[in-house]
Design an enzyme around this catalytic site. Structure first.
Site, PDB file in Angstrom:
ATOM      1  N   CYS A 306      -9.243  21.068  -7.370  1.00  6.06           N
ATOM      2  CA  CYS A 306     -10.081  19.607  -8.438  1.00  6.06           C
ATOM      3  C   CYS A 306     -10.932  21.030  -9.263  1.00  6.06           C
ATOM      4  CB  CYS A 306     -11.382  19.562  -7.126  1.00  6.06           C
ATOM      5  SG  CYS A 306     -11.763  19.700  -6.015  1.00  6.06           S
ATOM      6  N   HIS A 354     -15.532  17.780  -3.026  1.00  3.77           N
ATOM      7  CA  HIS A 354     -14.535  17.283  -4.940  1.00  3.77           C
ATOM      8  C   HIS A 354     -15.255  17.208  -5.429  1.00  3.77           C
ATOM      9  CE1 HIS A 354     -10.977  15.904  -5.907  1.00  3.77           C
ATOM     10  NE2 HIS A 354     -11.393  14.764  -6.070  1.00  3.77           N
ATOM     11  N   HIS A 366      -9.765  13.661 -12.345  1.00  2.00           N
ATOM     12  CA  HIS A 366      -9.370  14.943 -11.366  1.00  2.00           C
ATOM     13  C   HIS A 366      -8.036  15.250 -10.261  1.00  2.00           C
ATOM     14  CE1 HIS A 366      -9.388  11.860  -7.598  1.00  2.00           C
ATOM     15  NE2 HIS A 366      -8.508  11.330  -8.207  1.00  2.00           N
TER      16      HIS A 366
END
Length: 391
Positions: A306, A354, A366
């Protein structure tokens, strides 16, 4: 004459004491099996709700493991960054040690040459003998002056040797400390790598143990959640538009009032405006990566995690971001969810493990998790921690 006796008939084993117990045991087990089969056949269909609840628990456990793996991935990324930096520092120090050692060897050779020359010439005794038996004393005095000069150079050679030896020892000490730090960083890197692998292995094991029917139900649960997330994202996008319109109207009213009163020429916005050209470049880069696999610790070009994706996206726009989510959240201007603009970074979970790149309308790009690929998704699918506008 021997008499022939009629053989006695063998008594069947089941009629003996031990045999009777065995027979009773088999009979009991058989009756239990028949009863169980009869009950199963006559029972009403099982309520699917307990199975679904059990499956949801499995899903919750798997999601938790993936989240823990992602947190461990950020620890891994930080450890790897420290390791790479320390390795670079060690390499420079080792180069410096090599250069310093070369200078020390040069000084040692020079000192050795003077020592050998002094040994061959026999020192001052030989100089006195030369003066006594020379036909030209002036030549001897000239040589004596040269010897004085040579003695000064010899002293310089000694001083240089001592200096180079001290500097070499100092550089070696720095290199040793840096190597120790590198070893420690590599150890931490290994620990974090194992943590990630263990979490992912456990998650895969839980998923592999599901039956085909359970996997189908799990897919249905995930599909339902995705639809709910999209509805939430659409509602969020509508709310953002309404609030943006309200802010614009308020700013226009303030400007009108200021023009009427002559008290000013404008008002400031609550957050720094986005650089739309750079944001567009970052988004274009992220869109080009859609479909590439998530690989923990990866920064491209063929796979990403990520924070590796967001770092690479903004790097393509000329802005350098740190490696981990924990550092990326500190860069730029903090913005509220209601004021998100395309290109902003959205961070998730309380541990900020994240991150995604906002593209508008409540959506982001993402790199989700292992086994998945870079894709578009609603920002509402995970609890939002906060957002940052890189600059």
């Amino acid at each position: 004459m021997a008499s022939h006796r009629k053989p006695r008939s063998r008594i069947p084993a089941p009629l003996t004491g031990h045999g009777r117990r065995t027979a009773v045991g088999f009979t009991t087990a058989a009756l239990a099996s028949v009863t169980l089969l009869s009950q199963t056949a006559n029972a009403a269909p099982a309520d699917p709700k307990p199975a679904t609840q059990s499956l949801e628990k499995v899903k919750e456990k798997v999601d938790t493991l993936y989240h823990q793996a992602e947190t461990a991935t950020q620890h891994y990324n930080a450890a790897k960054e420290r390791t790479d930096q320390q390795r670079g520092k060690v390499d420079k120090l080792l180069d410096s040690v090599a250069q310093r050692t070369e200078k020390l060897n040069d000084a040692r050779r020079m000192l050795g040459q003077y020592a050998a020359a002094q040994y061959r010439d026999g020192g001052m005794a030989r100089s006195a003998a030369t003066l006594l038996f020379s036909n030209n004393p002036q030549d001897v005095f000239d040589q004596s002056h040269l010897m004085d000069r040579m003695t000064g150079r010899q002293k310089q050679a000694v001083d240089d040797f001592q200096k180079q030896r001290a500097e070499a020892a100092k550089e070696r000490g720095k290199a040793s400390e840096s190597l120790a730090s590198l070893t420690s960083a590599q150890k931490q890197l290994k620990i974090q790598k194992k943590t990630v692998q263990d979490k992912l292995t456990e998650a895969r094991r839980l998923l592999a143990n599901l039956t085909a029917k359970e996997k189908a139900r799990l897919a249905a649960i995930e599909k339902k959640k995705a639809e709910e997330d999209r509805r939430k994202a659409a509602a969020l996008a509508e709310k953002q538009r309404q609030e943006a319109a309200a802010r614009k109207k308020q700013q226009e009213q303030q400007q009108q009032e200021q023009q009427n009163t002559g008290s000013g020429s404008g008002s400031t916005t609550p957050s720094a405006p986005a650089d739309t050209s750079k944001a567009a470049q970052a988004i274009a880069f992220a869109k080009a990566q859609i479909g590439k696999p998530y690989v923990w610790g990866a920064t491209g070009p063929s796979s990403f995690d990520c924070s590796g994706l967001t770092q690479a996206a903004w790097k393509s726009a000329g802005i350098s971001l740190p490696r981990t989510t924990w550092d990326q959240v500190k860069v730029g201007t903090r913005v509220s969810t209601s004021q998100l603009q395309p290109g902003d970074l959205v961070f998730f979970y309380d541990d900020i493990s994240h991150v995604g790149l906002y593209i508008g309308d409540g959506m982001m790009i993402h790199a989700p998790k292992p086994g998945d690929v870079v894709k578009k998704a609603p920002i509402t699918e995970m609890p939002i921690y906060g957002s940052v506008r890189p600059s």
